[in-house]
Design a protein around this motif. Structure first.
Motif, mmCIF file in Angstrom:
data_model
loop_
_atom_site.group_PDB
_atom_site.id
_atom_site.type_symbol
_atom_site.label_atom_id
_atom_site.label_comp_id
_atom_site.label_asym_id
_atom_site.label_seq_id
_atom_site.Cartn_x
_atom_site.Cartn_y
_atom_site.Cartn_z
ATOM 1 N N GLY A 136 -10.079 -7.135 29.134
ATOM 2 C CA GLY A 136 -9.273 -6.894 30.328
ATOM 3 C C GLY A 136 -10.044 -7.145 31.610
ATOM 4 O O GLY A 136 -9.523 -7.745 32.558
ATOM 5 N N ALA A 137 -11.296 -6.682 31.666
ATOM 6 C CA ALA A 137 -12.098 -6.874 32.878
ATOM 7 C C ALA A 137 -12.340 -8.358 33.113
ATOM 8 O O ALA A 137 -12.292 -8.844 34.248
ATOM 9 C CB ALA A 137 -13.422 -6.127 32.745
ATOM 10 N N ARG A 162 -10.369 -14.801 21.294
ATOM 11 C CA ARG A 162 -9.930 -14.128 22.529
ATOM 12 C C ARG A 162 -10.268 -14.976 23.757
ATOM 13 O O ARG A 162 -9.515 -15.016 24.724
ATOM 14 C CB ARG A 162 -10.622 -12.772 22.674
ATOM 15 C CG ARG A 162 -9.847 -11.650 22.058
ATOM 16 C CD ARG A 162 -10.526 -10.333 22.330
ATOM 17 N NE ARG A 162 -9.784 -9.492 23.240
ATOM 18 C CZ ARG A 162 -10.242 -8.323 23.700
ATOM 19 N NH1 ARG A 162 -11.426 -7.888 23.344
ATOM 20 N NH2 ARG A 162 -9.506 -7.606 24.507
ATOM 21 N N TRP A 179 -20.332 -17.642 21.299
ATOM 22 C CA TRP A 179 -21.205 -16.543 21.745
ATOM 23 C C TRP A 179 -22.674 -16.839 21.399
ATOM 24 O O TRP A 179 -23.564 -16.608 22.216
ATOM 25 C CB TRP A 179 -20.717 -15.272 21.064
ATOM 26 C CG TRP A 179 -21.381 -13.982 21.416
ATOM 27 C CD1 TRP A 179 -22.174 -13.227 20.600
ATOM 28 C CD2 TRP A 179 -21.287 -13.252 22.649
ATOM 29 N NE1 TRP A 179 -22.579 -12.085 21.254
ATOM 30 C CE2 TRP A 179 -22.046 -12.077 22.516
ATOM 31 C CE3 TRP A 179 -20.627 -13.488 23.863
ATOM 32 C CZ2 TRP A 179 -22.183 -11.131 23.529
ATOM 33 C CZ3 TRP A 179 -20.765 -12.547 24.884
ATOM 34 C CH2 TRP A 179 -21.532 -11.386 24.716
ATOM 35 N N THR A 195 -18.997 -9.065 31.701
ATOM 36 C CA THR A 195 -17.753 -8.284 31.842
ATOM 37 C C THR A 195 -17.557 -7.330 30.665
ATOM 38 O O THR A 195 -16.502 -6.714 30.551
ATOM 39 C CB THR A 195 -16.507 -9.205 31.935
ATOM 40 O OG1 THR A 195 -16.212 -9.732 30.636
ATOM 41 C CG2 THR A 195 -16.707 -10.342 32.921
ATOM 42 N N GLU A 204 -24.508 -0.262 22.892
ATOM 43 C CA GLU A 204 -25.484 -1.284 22.489
ATOM 44 C C GLU A 204 -25.933 -2.086 23.699
ATOM 45 O O GLU A 204 -25.190 -2.205 24.672
ATOM 46 C CB GLU A 204 -24.788 -2.309 21.590
ATOM 47 C CG GLU A 204 -24.690 -1.999 20.139
ATOM 48 C CD GLU A 204 -23.882 -3.118 19.468
ATOM 49 O OE1 GLU A 204 -24.300 -4.281 19.506
ATOM 50 O OE2 GLU A 204 -22.814 -2.795 18.921
HETATM 51 P P1 ATR Z 1 -12.228 -4.178 28.944
HETATM 52 O O1 ATR Z 1 -10.788 -3.994 29.288
HETATM 53 O O2 ATR Z 1 -13.121 -3.114 29.510
HETATM 54 O O3 ATR Z 1 -12.730 -5.545 29.248
HETATM 55 P P2 ATR Z 1 -11.858 -4.776 26.139
HETATM 56 O O4 ATR Z 1 -10.579 -5.441 26.450
HETATM 57 O O5 ATR Z 1 -11.930 -3.870 24.965
HETATM 58 O O6 ATR Z 1 -12.341 -3.895 27.361
HETATM 59 O O7 ATR Z 1 -13.011 -5.891 26.051
HETATM 60 C C1 ATR Z 1 -14.306 -5.575 25.697
HETATM 61 C C2 ATR Z 1 -15.181 -6.825 25.745
HETATM 62 O O8 ATR Z 1 -16.504 -6.467 25.304
HETATM 63 C C3 ATR Z 1 -14.709 -7.921 24.804
HETATM 64 O O9 ATR Z 1 -15.099 -9.165 25.355
HETATM 65 C C4 ATR Z 1 -15.517 -7.602 23.543
HETATM 66 O O10 ATR Z 1 -15.679 -8.674 22.643
HETATM 67 P P3 ATR Z 1 -14.641 -8.835 21.402
HETATM 68 O O11 ATR Z 1 -13.409 -9.486 21.984
HETATM 69 O O12 ATR Z 1 -15.356 -9.710 20.442
HETATM 70 O O13 ATR Z 1 -14.381 -7.454 20.866
HETATM 71 C C5 ATR Z 1 -16.835 -7.253 24.163
HETATM 72 N N1 ATR Z 1 -17.688 -6.495 23.222
HETATM 73 C C6 ATR Z 1 -17.543 -5.205 22.861
HETATM 74 N N2 ATR Z 1 -18.526 -4.856 21.990
HETATM 75 C C7 ATR Z 1 -19.298 -5.960 21.794
HETATM 76 C C8 ATR Z 1 -20.479 -6.245 21.041
HETATM 77 N N3 ATR Z 1 -21.062 -5.313 20.285
HETATM 78 N N4 ATR Z 1 -21.000 -7.502 21.109
HETATM 79 C C9 ATR Z 1 -20.420 -8.459 21.875
HETATM 80 N N5 ATR Z 1 -19.308 -8.239 22.629
HETATM 81 C C10 ATR Z 1 -18.761 -7.012 22.590
#
Ligand code: ATR
Length: 277
Positions: A136-137, A162, A179, A195, A204
């Motif tokens: 979302g961010a 995504r 990635w 983001t 992490e």
């Molecule tokens: P927000 O609205 O705060 O952006 P979100 O929609 O849940 O929250 O998005 C979280 C982001 O952090 C996503 O890009 C997520 O990657 P995935 O789409 O693969 O889940 C990323 N993210 C969260 N944990 C991660 C991790 N351990 N390693 C890499 N990316 C991570």
């Protein structure tokens, strides 16, 4: 006793205790001597339409909206700003005098305003932006960067699908990279943005090889706890200008405060200290 109207606004989410918005709006209300209150409200999805229907009757001018309602509130709003429609989420609602509920999203302009204030020499048009994350961010930041005419966005996400979906939504100027390959594009970027919540206290760390990063790249993070994330610390060691995530939180609040309380508030060191205290 005076009959002066007390101006009311607030923030709705669930949970809401963690929100910094009451502190920052409260600070501005006090600083500018405005007779108003900004109230945190814990509201479930089921109750959201009812609450939004009743708040104007109680004298509320508007509310901020946070998780988990930022997307679903668009189904309730009567008028949706172009940027909220593009992002697919809203964070700032205004109860208009004609009775309509107006939904806006100020996250992206909060991000851009923060960079412009903290890094006056930053030029979004100077080169590609490497954006880490596609949640979302990221949607709000990608929309804002495109609006600022960044020549290209190199977008990467752990789950590639995504990032592909985000590209499909926003179109041509986005190049999606895996990635695991994204570090190879560091030397192209003049802006790097994290983001994701990686690097936040208790989460992490962002495991990203920054060897290709050079001082021409401005590095920013949306995480503000800690203020200097491991990403920003490594970028600083490499001679990069860095911008922390606190300012985005502060700047996204500016349009709402101005609409509801009638004064454009300042984002400065005093406000930062108040929110961090
Ligand atoms: P927000 O609205 O705060 O952006 P979100 O929609 O849940 O929250 O998005 C979280 C982001 O952090 C996503 O890009 C997520 O990657 P995935 O789409 O693969 O889940 C990323 N993210 C969260 N944990 C991660 C991790 N351990 N390693 C890499 N990316 C991570």
């Amino acid at each position: 006793m005076t009959n002066e109207t007390v101006l009311l606004a607030g923030v709705i989410g669930q949970p809401i205790v963690q929100s910094k918005s009451p502190i920052l709006h409260g600070h501005w209300l006090k600083r500018y001597g405005i007779n108003g209150h900004y109230i945190p409200m814990d509201v479930s999805s089921v109750n959201l339409p009812h609450v939004l229907n009743n708040l104007p009757k109680m004298g509320f001018r508007g509310v901020n909206i946070t998780l988990p309602h930022k997307e679903s509130v668009l189904d309730i709003a009567d008028v949706i700003s172009d940027r909220a429609a593009l992002i697919g989420a809203a964070n700032t609602l205004t109860f208009q005098s004609d009775g309509k509920l107006h939904a806006d999203n100020t996250d992206g302009i909060g991000f851009i305003s923060n960079l412009k204030q903290e890094a006056p020499g930053w030029d979004p048009k100077a080169g590609p932006a490497l954006v880490l994350g596609a949640g979302g961010a990221s949607r709000a930041i990608v929309a804002a960067l495109l609006h600022e005419k960044v020549p290209e966005i190199i977008l990467t996400n752990r789950t590639r699908a995504r990032a592909d979906a985000l590209k499909a939504h926003f179109g041509g100027k986005i190049k999606v990279v895996d990635w695991t390959q994204a570090a190879n594009h560091l030397d192209e970027a003049t802006t790097l943005v994290n983001t994701t919540a990686l690097g936040m206290t208790g989460k992490e760390d962002l495991k990203f090889n920054l060897d290709g990063l050079t001082p021409k790249t401005l590095v920013s993070d949306i995480v503000y706890s800690p203020l200097i994330t491991p990403l920003l610390a490594s970028a600083q060691e490499r001679g990069c200008f860095t911008v922390d995530g606190l300012g985005m939180l502060l700047h996204q609040a500016v349009p709402g405060f101005e609409r509801w309380f009638g004064r454009a508030p300042e984002v400065d060191a005093e406000l930062r200290r108040a929110v961090l205290a």
